[in-house]
Motif scaffolding. Structure first.
Motif, short mmCIF file in Angstrom:
data_model
loop_
_atom_site.label_atom_id
_atom_site.label_comp_id
_atom_site.label_asym_id
_atom_site.label_seq_id
_atom_site.Cartn_x
_atom_site.Cartn_y
_atom_site.Cartn_z
N MET A 1 95.20 85.73 26.78
CA MET A 1 93.84 85.74 26.30
C MET A 1 93.03 84.81 27.20
SD MET A 1 92.78 85.57 22.30
CE MET A 1 94.00 84.39 21.92
N SER A 2 92.07 85.35 27.90
CA SER A 2 91.27 84.53 28.80
C SER A 2 89.89 84.27 28.20
CB SER A 2 91.12 85.23 30.15
OG SER A 2 90.48 86.46 29.99
N LYS A 3 89.35 83.09 28.45
CA LYS A 3 88.05 82.72 27.92
C LYS A 3 86.98 83.07 28.95
CE LYS A 3 86.27 79.29 24.94
NZ LYS A 3 86.62 78.25 24.05
N LYS A 4 85.90 83.70 28.53
CA LYS A 4 84.86 84.16 29.43
C LYS A 4 83.53 83.49 29.12
CE LYS A 4 87.48 87.34 31.25
NZ LYS A 4 87.91 87.32 32.59
N GLN A 5 82.71 83.25 30.15
CA GLN A 5 81.38 82.69 29.97
C GLN A 5 80.42 83.75 29.41
OE1 GLN A 5 81.94 79.61 29.82
NE2 GLN A 5 80.44 78.86 31.28
N THR A 6 80.66 84.99 29.73
CA THR A 6 79.88 86.10 29.18
C THR A 6 80.89 87.08 28.58
OG1 THR A 6 79.97 87.37 31.23
CG2 THR A 6 78.08 85.90 30.94
N LEU A 7 80.38 88.06 27.89
CA LEU A 7 81.29 89.06 27.34
C LEU A 7 81.87 89.87 28.49
CD1 LEU A 7 79.33 90.49 24.27
CD2 LEU A 7 81.12 88.77 24.28
N ASP A 8 83.15 90.10 28.44
CA ASP A 8 83.82 90.94 29.43
C ASP A 8 83.66 92.39 28.95
OD1 ASP A 8 85.49 92.21 31.19
OD2 ASP A 8 87.27 91.02 30.71
N HIS A 9 82.45 92.92 29.14
CA HIS A 9 82.11 94.23 28.60
C HIS A 9 83.13 95.32 28.91
CE1 HIS A 9 78.12 92.25 28.41
NE2 HIS A 9 78.11 92.84 27.24
N PRO A 10 83.54 95.49 30.17
CA PRO A 10 84.50 96.57 30.45
C PRO A 10 85.82 96.43 29.67
CG PRO A 10 83.55 95.77 32.50
CD PRO A 10 83.11 94.83 31.41
N ASN A 11 86.35 95.20 29.61
CA ASN A 11 87.60 94.96 28.91
C ASN A 11 87.43 95.13 27.40
OD1 ASN A 11 90.37 94.16 28.60
ND2 ASN A 11 89.64 92.12 28.05
N PHE A 12 86.36 94.53 26.83
CA PHE A 12 86.11 94.64 25.39
C PHE A 12 85.93 96.09 24.99
CE2 PHE A 12 84.28 90.15 24.31
CZ PHE A 12 85.34 89.56 24.96
N LEU A 13 85.16 96.84 25.78
CA LEU A 13 84.90 98.24 25.48
C LEU A 13 86.18 99.07 25.55
CD1 LEU A 13 82.72 100.31 24.76
CD2 LEU A 13 82.42 100.69 27.22
N LYS A 14 86.98 98.81 26.58
CA LYS A 14 88.25 99.54 26.74
C LYS A 14 89.16 99.30 25.53
CE LYS A 14 92.13 98.76 29.42
NZ LYS A 14 92.71 98.07 30.55
N LEU A 15 89.29 98.04 25.12
CA LEU A 15 90.14 97.71 23.97
C LEU A 15 89.59 98.33 22.68
CD1 LEU A 15 90.86 93.97 24.82
CD2 LEU A 15 92.54 95.83 24.81
N PHE A 16 88.27 98.29 22.51
CA PHE A 16 87.66 98.85 21.31
C PHE A 16 87.86 100.37 21.26
CE2 PHE A 16 84.25 100.76 18.88
CZ PHE A 16 84.30 100.03 17.71
N LYS A 17 87.60 101.04 22.37
CA LYS A 17 87.73 102.51 22.40
C LYS A 17 89.18 102.95 22.19
CE LYS A 17 83.46 103.75 23.71
NZ LYS A 17 82.60 104.74 23.18
N LYS A 18 90.12 102.15 22.70
CA LYS A 18 91.54 102.50 22.58
C LYS A 18 92.01 102.49 21.13
CE LYS A 18 96.09 100.96 24.15
NZ LYS A 18 96.81 99.88 24.81
N GLU A 19 91.62 101.45 20.37
CA GLU A 19 92.14 101.30 19.01
C GLU A 19 91.09 101.47 17.92
OE1 GLU A 19 94.60 97.82 18.64
OE2 GLU A 19 95.28 98.01 20.71
N GLY A 20 89.80 101.48 18.29
CA GLY A 20 88.75 101.60 17.29
C GLY A 20 88.50 100.30 16.53
#
Length: 162
Positions: A1-20
């Motif tokens: 789990m890496s901490k980001k200064q901004t939202l990691d949109h591509p990663n967050f979106l990929k994880l969300f779309k994969k599992e809902g």
């Protein structure tokens, strides 16, 4: 789990779309779960809030609003959680006392993520769960200035917290 200064949109979106569903630890250490409304089940409870990226999305979850109610949402200057009657055409969802909760998220990073998800998204504040991802970006509904209001389709307005 890496901490980001901004939202990691591509990663967050990929994880969300994969599992809902996606658990995120935001900048103050609070944990939120984002979930596609299609995944909601009654046993998950009713303490969910629909997150919207634009006012046009209100129509998809609530009864048709008057211009007064739309203006209140559009011109609100502080983060606000609205309670309103659900649209009759939406499937079963988290409803308490005949109303659902929603918020128009204006913070640019969170708004962009919701825009990329492209549909109203459920959010729940979690305790005792673990986050899949972390970000330093604060989630706007945790602000001490967050208000709660009831908005009726005919322009009824009631301040619940504020």
């Amino acid at each position: 789990m890496s901490k980001k200064q901004t939202l990691d949109h591509p990663n967050f979106l990929k994880l969300f779309k994969k599992e809902g569903i996606l658990s995120i630890q935001e900048g103050n250490g609070n944990l939120i779960t984002l979930m596609s409304p299609d995944n909601w089940r009654p046993e998950m409870g009713n303490d969910w809030i629909y997150l919207l990226f634009d006012t046009f999305q209100i129509r998809s979850i609530c009864e048709q609003f008057s211009e007064v109610s739309l203006d209140i949402v559009e011109f609100a200057s502080k983060p606000t959680i609205y309670h309103s009657k659900p649209n009759r055409v939406i499937p079963e969802g988290p409803i308490v006392n005949g109303a659902l909760k929603f918020s128009l998220i204006r913070e640019p990073n969170w708004n962009k993520l919701l825009f990329q998800i492209s549909k109203p998204t459920l959010m729940k504040i979690e305790t005792g769960a673990s986050a899949k991802v972390k970000t330093d970006v604060l989630f706007p509904l945790f602000s001490p200035s967050t208000k709660e209001m009831y908005l009726g389709a005919e322009g009824e307005v009631k301040i619940l917290k504020g």
